[in-house]
Design an enzyme around this catalytic site. Structure first.
Site, PDB file in Angstrom:
ATOM      1  N   TYR A  28       0.794  -1.149  -0.123  1.00  0.00           N
ATOM      2  CA  TYR A  28       0.044   0.078  -0.080  1.00  0.00           C
ATOM      3  C   TYR A  28       0.912   1.167  -0.015  1.00  0.00           C
ATOM      4  O   TYR A  28       0.611   2.078  -0.882  1.00  0.00           O
ATOM      5  CB  TYR A  28      -0.973  -0.150   1.144  1.00  0.00           C
ATOM      6  CG  TYR A  28      -1.743   1.269   1.388  1.00  0.00           C
ATOM      7  CD1 TYR A  28      -2.538   1.495   0.380  1.00  0.00           C
ATOM      8  CD2 TYR A  28      -1.591   2.006   2.376  1.00  0.00           C
ATOM      9  CE1 TYR A  28      -3.524   2.767   0.690  1.00  0.00           C
ATOM     10  CE2 TYR A  28      -2.382   3.381   2.557  1.00  0.00           C
ATOM     11  CZ  TYR A  28      -3.342   3.538   1.927  1.00  0.00           C
ATOM     12  OH  TYR A  28      -3.939   4.615   2.012  1.00  0.00           O
ATOM     13  N   GLU A  50     -11.345   5.806   4.317  1.00  0.00           N
ATOM     14  CA  GLU A  50     -10.987   6.861   5.438  1.00  0.00           C
ATOM     15  C   GLU A  50     -12.055   6.807   6.406  1.00  0.00           C
ATOM     16  O   GLU A  50     -11.859   6.987   7.539  1.00  0.00           O
ATOM     17  CB  GLU A  50     -10.512   8.034   5.037  1.00  0.00           C
ATOM     18  CG  GLU A  50      -9.164   7.991   4.184  1.00  0.00           C
ATOM     19  CD  GLU A  50      -8.071   7.423   4.747  1.00  0.00           C
ATOM     20  OE1 GLU A  50      -7.996   7.178   6.183  1.00  0.00           O
ATOM     21  OE2 GLU A  50      -6.826   7.228   4.367  1.00  0.00           O
ATOM     22  N   TRP A  58      -6.009   1.119   9.846  1.00  0.00           N
ATOM     23  CA  TRP A  58      -5.703   1.009   8.607  1.00  0.00           C
ATOM     24  C   TRP A  58      -5.723  -0.255   7.942  1.00  0.00           C
ATOM     25  O   TRP A  58      -6.213  -0.650   6.959  1.00  0.00           O
ATOM     26  CB  TRP A  58      -4.894   2.164   7.998  1.00  0.00           C
ATOM     27  CG  TRP A  58      -4.980   2.109   6.517  1.00  0.00           C
ATOM     28  CD1 TRP A  58      -4.168   1.781   5.707  1.00  0.00           C
ATOM     29  CD2 TRP A  58      -6.150   2.741   5.757  1.00  0.00           C
ATOM     30  NE1 TRP A  58      -4.351   1.849   4.350  1.00  0.00           N
ATOM     31  CE2 TRP A  58      -5.675   2.520   4.398  1.00  0.00           C
ATOM     32  CE3 TRP A  58      -7.371   3.282   6.249  1.00  0.00           C
ATOM     33  CZ2 TRP A  58      -6.532   3.101   3.272  1.00  0.00           C
ATOM     34  CZ3 TRP A  58      -8.083   3.475   5.036  1.00  0.00           C
ATOM     35  CH2 TRP A  58      -7.765   3.362   3.571  1.00  0.00           C
TER      36      TRP A  58
END
Length: 189
Positions: A28, A50, A58
């Site tokens: 990522y 988000e 995350w």
């Protein structure tokens, strides 16, 4: 020292601590996070992810991303805007997803606003990049220290999201969004 094999051979990649915790987070960081993003659907996806991340890690959100992409039809705002109570119930019952009712409803609400913007000739891309005149702003990260949770820019953008009717877009979520899509470039050099 982490390495990334590219077209020109092998390049050294400095990663923040969070990006070294798993191969998924490394990928990522190496290929997505912090690079200037202008694709409308990708921007909406990142805004939604988000929002889902609020209060969660995350890594968990990124792990659930494939299921979220499928359930939210690729984060196509036109399709998500049409979701009703039947779809909400399905989303809340699916264990592969993040099943927070407020976040699910916020995603649908935000898709409806974005769909309306598109009908008016406005885009999330224009909105997102308008605060920096289309340029990435460099934020020099300090290795080993977290980025600030919010900045005056994220507070300004969050205020405008709220004014437009978006949900789950407070200054902390917006800060994460702005760094993820490269409006704020906080990548390690």
């Amino acid at each position: 020292m982490p390495y990334l094999k590219g077209k020109g051979g092998i390049a050294i990649v400095n990663r923040p601590e969070w990006a070294q915790k798993s191969p998924a987070m490394q990928a990522y960081y190496d290929h997505d996070w912090g690079f200037a993003q202008h694709d409308e659907q990708k921007l909406f996806e990142m805004l939604c992810l988000e929002c889902f991340q609020s209060g969660l890690s995350w890594a968990l959100v990124w792990q659930k991303r494939p299921a979220l992409l499928e359930a939210y039809q690729g984060f196509d705002p036109v399709k998500v805007a049409q979701f009703g109570e039947e779809e909400v119930a399905k989303l809340l019952a699916d264990r592969a997803l993040i099943r927070n009712q407020l976040k699910v409803r916020a995603t649908i609400n935000n898709a409806r606003i974005l769909s309306r913007w598109h009908q008016e000739g406005r885009t999330l891309e224009q909105f997102t990049w308008s605060f920096t005149n289309g340029r990435s702003i460099r934020m020099e990260p300090v290795l080993g220290l977290p980025l600030p949770a919010k900045t005056p820019l994220s507070e300004q953008v969050a205020t405008e999201f709220k004014r437009a009717g978006f949900k789950f877009t407070g200054p902390v979520v917006v800060m994460s969004y702005l760094t993820a899509v490269g409006v704020i470039n906080a990548r390690l050099a």
